[in-house]
Design a protein around this motif. Structure first.
Motif, PDB file in Angstrom:
ATOM      1  N   GLU A 111       6.618  21.073  48.009  1.00 17.32           N
ATOM      2  CA  GLU A 111       6.962  20.101  46.978  1.00 17.32           C
ATOM      3  C   GLU A 111       8.467  20.070  46.857  1.00 17.32           C
ATOM      4  OE1 GLU A 111       5.432  19.385  43.357  1.00 17.32           O
ATOM      5  OE2 GLU A 111       3.511  18.824  44.231  1.00 17.32           O
ATOM      6  N   ASP A 112       8.972  19.048  46.202  1.00 15.89           N
ATOM      7  CA  ASP A 112      10.413  19.005  45.998  1.00 15.89           C
ATOM      8  C   ASP A 112      10.854  20.005  44.941  1.00 15.89           C
ATOM      9  OD1 ASP A 112      10.668  17.049  47.854  1.00 15.89           O
ATOM     10  OD2 ASP A 112      10.483  15.401  46.416  1.00 15.89           O
ATOM     11  N   VAL A 152      -1.777  24.432  42.485  1.00 15.35           N
ATOM     12  CA  VAL A 152      -2.550  25.232  43.436  1.00 15.35           C
ATOM     13  C   VAL A 152      -2.312  24.765  44.868  1.00 15.35           C
ATOM     14  CG1 VAL A 152      -4.926  25.338  44.297  1.00 15.35           C
ATOM     15  CG2 VAL A 152      -4.416  26.059  41.991  1.00 15.35           C
ATOM     16  N   GLY A 153      -2.308  25.705  45.795  1.00 17.88           N
ATOM     17  CA  GLY A 153      -2.319  25.373  47.217  1.00 17.88           C
ATOM     18  C   GLY A 153      -1.009  24.859  47.770  1.00 17.88           C
ATOM     19  N   VAL A 196       9.404  32.252  47.525  1.00 15.25           N
ATOM     20  CA  VAL A 196       8.432  31.178  47.504  1.00 15.25           C
ATOM     21  C   VAL A 196       7.134  31.754  46.961  1.00 15.25           C
ATOM     22  CG1 VAL A 196       7.612  31.556  49.855  1.00 15.25           C
ATOM     23  CG2 VAL A 196       7.523  29.269  48.898  1.00 15.25           C
ATOM     24  N   ILE A 197       6.383  30.909  46.281  1.00 13.11           N
ATOM     25  CA  ILE A 197       5.167  31.419  45.660  1.00 13.11           C
ATOM     26  C   ILE A 197       4.056  30.396  45.861  1.00 13.11           C
ATOM     27  CG2 ILE A 197       5.552  30.492  43.344  1.00 13.11           C
ATOM     28  CD1 ILE A 197       4.801  33.334  42.339  1.00 13.11           C
ATOM     29  N   GLN A 198       2.856  30.901  46.110  1.00 10.16           N
ATOM     30  CA  GLN A 198       1.731  30.002  46.352  1.00 10.16           C
ATOM     31  C   GLN A 198       0.458  30.682  45.892  1.00 10.16           C
ATOM     32  OE1 GLN A 198      -0.915  30.306  48.769  1.00 10.16           O
ATOM     33  NE2 GLN A 198      -1.208  28.329  49.709  1.00 10.16           N
ATOM     34  N   ALA A 199      -0.428  29.913  45.262  1.00 12.19           N
ATOM     35  CA  ALA A 199      -1.728  30.445  44.856  1.00 12.19           C
ATOM     36  C   ALA A 199      -2.810  29.574  45.471  1.00 12.19           C
ATOM     37  CB  ALA A 199      -1.852  30.454  43.333  1.00 12.19           C
ATOM     38  N   VAL A 234       0.823  30.797  36.397  1.00 12.71           N
ATOM     39  CA  VAL A 234      -0.372  30.020  36.100  1.00 12.71           C
ATOM     40  C   VAL A 234      -0.515  28.953  37.175  1.00 12.71           C
ATOM     41  CG1 VAL A 234      -1.513  28.560  34.398  1.00 12.71           C
ATOM     42  CG2 VAL A 234       0.016  30.392  33.642  1.00 12.71           C
ATOM     43  N   ALA A 235      -1.604  29.011  37.936  1.00 13.28           N
ATOM     44  CA  ALA A 235      -1.820  28.008  38.978  1.00 13.28           C
ATOM     45  C   ALA A 235      -2.824  26.973  38.468  1.00 13.28           C
ATOM     46  CB  ALA A 235      -2.336  28.672  40.249  1.00 13.28           C
ATOM     47  N   LEU A 236      -2.395  25.698  38.502  1.00 13.95           N
ATOM     48  CA  LEU A 236      -3.239  24.605  38.006  1.00 13.95           C
ATOM     49  C   LEU A 236      -3.577  23.659  39.160  1.00 13.95           C
ATOM     50  CD1 LEU A 236      -1.324  23.607  34.729  1.00 13.95           C
ATOM     51  CD2 LEU A 236      -3.325  25.093  34.935  1.00 13.95           C
ATOM     52  N   PRO A 237      -4.754  23.024  39.123  1.00 16.61           N
ATOM     53  CA  PRO A 237      -5.051  21.980  40.106  1.00 16.61           C
ATOM     54  C   PRO A 237      -3.954  20.910  40.027  1.00 16.61           C
ATOM     55  CG  PRO A 237      -6.997  22.521  38.821  1.00 16.61           C
ATOM     56  CD  PRO A 237      -5.848  23.243  38.180  1.00 16.61           C
TER      57      PRO A 237
END
Ligand code: HEC
Ligand SMILES: [Cu+2]
Length: 415
Positions: free
Chosen positions: A142-143, A181-182, A218-221, A247-250
């Motif tokens: 993402e930007d 997320v993702g 960098v972070i990713q769930a 907090v990972a959200l759709p």
């Protein structure tokens, strides 16, 4: 060996075996649902790290069995046989007799130099591959770039939706890092005072926050959820209370959250308790806390200017040592959308997280009123602070219970 000594040997062997089994059982059981476990990763980077355990464990396992096998074989081959006659005459050797002594063995020595080298080389290949993958932090999907600022003893997040960290952020929040997320989200990790370390174990490894420097991360769930973290570089008095939550959200919910964060707060209707609370807030709290749209520091995004003020308004250099701390307090514009407060040391809602979807916390959650009131009247009692050094929040012994009720009524409108 006397009967007593043999008993001791057996007893200690049993204890070692029982201890090892107990440790393995504890490790397996304790891992379940443990919030700070690296062994149950939920993100790509976390998985890369956790999976390193496989090759290393295999190598270590082979070594373990070879060594233990050799120990057992030698023990069996050179065991003392015969029976203890009870008169000190036991087996083939007595204390005076010494086995034949040898010195030096080139082949053996070369072997035990080369074999470990090969083993370490194998491990280092896996480690380096993982390290390079983790360091590939430009791979953000993402930007968005989030500037993460560690400070005594909480975390600030400045969201740059266009990825340009040189211009003012689009909005600022604290302690709960919300991500879609993702998707890889780029972080730009800094510190306002001393060295901290940013660590959400289920999502990625640790990255230090060092004053005057900027570290990419960098972070990713892979799935929605709340993932706990902890500052892992000792940073003084309340280091233990310097936690955070990712907090990972759709994606659709993230967009909704993002749009809400960009809106300014509106003043409560006149004559309400909340309006009285805002008055108190203006006099007691606004010297440190920014609420976009309400507190009167002016400017599009107050919190950006607030750090610049200490340096002739040069917003870009707020990380300079002289500009530290005073006035650096969490932006409260959307306080009620977070599930925790004060370095995520306390729950803002009694039923946060699992039962109520994140976006509905402000609407449906049960406010942890007692904790919030206790915080406002005497924060250092709940979480040690160092007022003399302008670290942490002050106590407000002058506020009456009624004042505090009003302030809480006002804070409750900040959703
Ligand atoms: C001297 C500066 C200062 C003043 C004045 C101040 N605060 Fe704070 N406040 C802080 C700091 C610093 C923190 C972060 C402390 C921590 O987490 O250890 C904080 C944290 C908070 C938080 C938790 C925010 C979050 O997102 O975790 C709330 C709520 C809060 N303050 C409310 C108030 C209220 C209400 C007042 C006025 C009665 C007030 N503060 C006055 C400095 C201040
Ligand atoms: Cu810290």
């Amino acid at each position: 060996m006397s009967r007593q000594a043999r008993g001791l040997v057996w007893l200690s062997s049993l204890l070692i075996i029982a201890g090892t089994i107990a440790l393995i059982v504890v490790a397996i059981v304790a891992d379940k649902d443990h919030p700070l476990s690296t062994l149950s990763p939920v993100g790509r980077q976390g998985r890369d790290i956790a999976e390193l355990i496989n090759p290393i464990f295999i190598v270590a396992g082979v070594v373990f069995f070879l060594i233990q096998g050799a120990v057992l074989a030698l023990w069996w081959r050179y065991r003392v046989s015969g029976s203890d006659t009870g008169d000190g005459e036991f087996g083939y050797y007595d204390d005076e007799e010494f086995p034949e002594q040898t010195h030096g063995n080139n082949r053996l020595e070369i072997a035990w130099t080369i074999v470990p080298t090969i083993l370490l080389a194998v491990i280092s290949v896996f480690t380096l591959v993982a390290l390079f993958a983790l360091d590939d932090v430009k791979a953000s999907d993402e930007d968005v770039v989030v500037t993460v600022i560690g400070q005594q003893w909480w975390w600030e997040y400045q969201y740059h939706l266009d990825g340009d960290t040189d211009s003012p952020p689009d909005f600022v929040t604290a302690n709960e890092l919300v991500i879609p997320v993702g998707v890889d989200i780029a972080l730009d990790i800094k510190s306002r005072d001393v060295i901290h370390s940013f660590w959400i174990p289920k999502l990625n490894g640790k990255r230090d926050a060092v004053p005057g420097r900027s570290h990419d991360w960098v972070i990713q769930a892979e799935e929605p959820g709340r993932f706990r973290g902890q500052c892992t570089e000792f940073c003084g008095l309340s280091h233990g209370y310097m936690k955070m939550v990712a907090v990972a959200l759709p994606p659709a919910e993230f967009a909704q959250w993002k749009n809400n964060q960009r809106t300014a707060a509106t003043a409560p209707a006149e004559g309400t308790y909340a309006a009285k609370g805002l008055d108190t807030f203006e006099t007691q709290c606004a010297s440190c806390h920014v609420i976009v749209g309400l507190t009167s520091r002016g400017g599009e995004l107050d919190s950006w200017n607030i750090y610049g003020e200490f340096n002739g308004g040069n917003a870009g250099s707020y990380l300079d040592q002289e500009t530290l701390v005073a006035g650096a307090a969490p932006n409260l514009t959307h306080l009620m959308t977070r599930g925790t407060f004060a370095g995520s040391a306390f729950d803002l809602y009694l039923d946060a997280g699992d039962h109520i979807p994140y976006l509905e916390l402000a609407e449906k959650g049960t406010l942890n009123r007692g904790e919030l009131e206790a915080w406002i009247s005497n924060a250092p009692e709940r979480k040690p602070a160092d007022a003399a050094d302008k670290r942490g929040m002050l106590a407000f012994p002058g506020l009456s219970p009624e004042d505090i009720d009003n302030v809480v009524a006002f804070l409750s409108t900040l959703d």
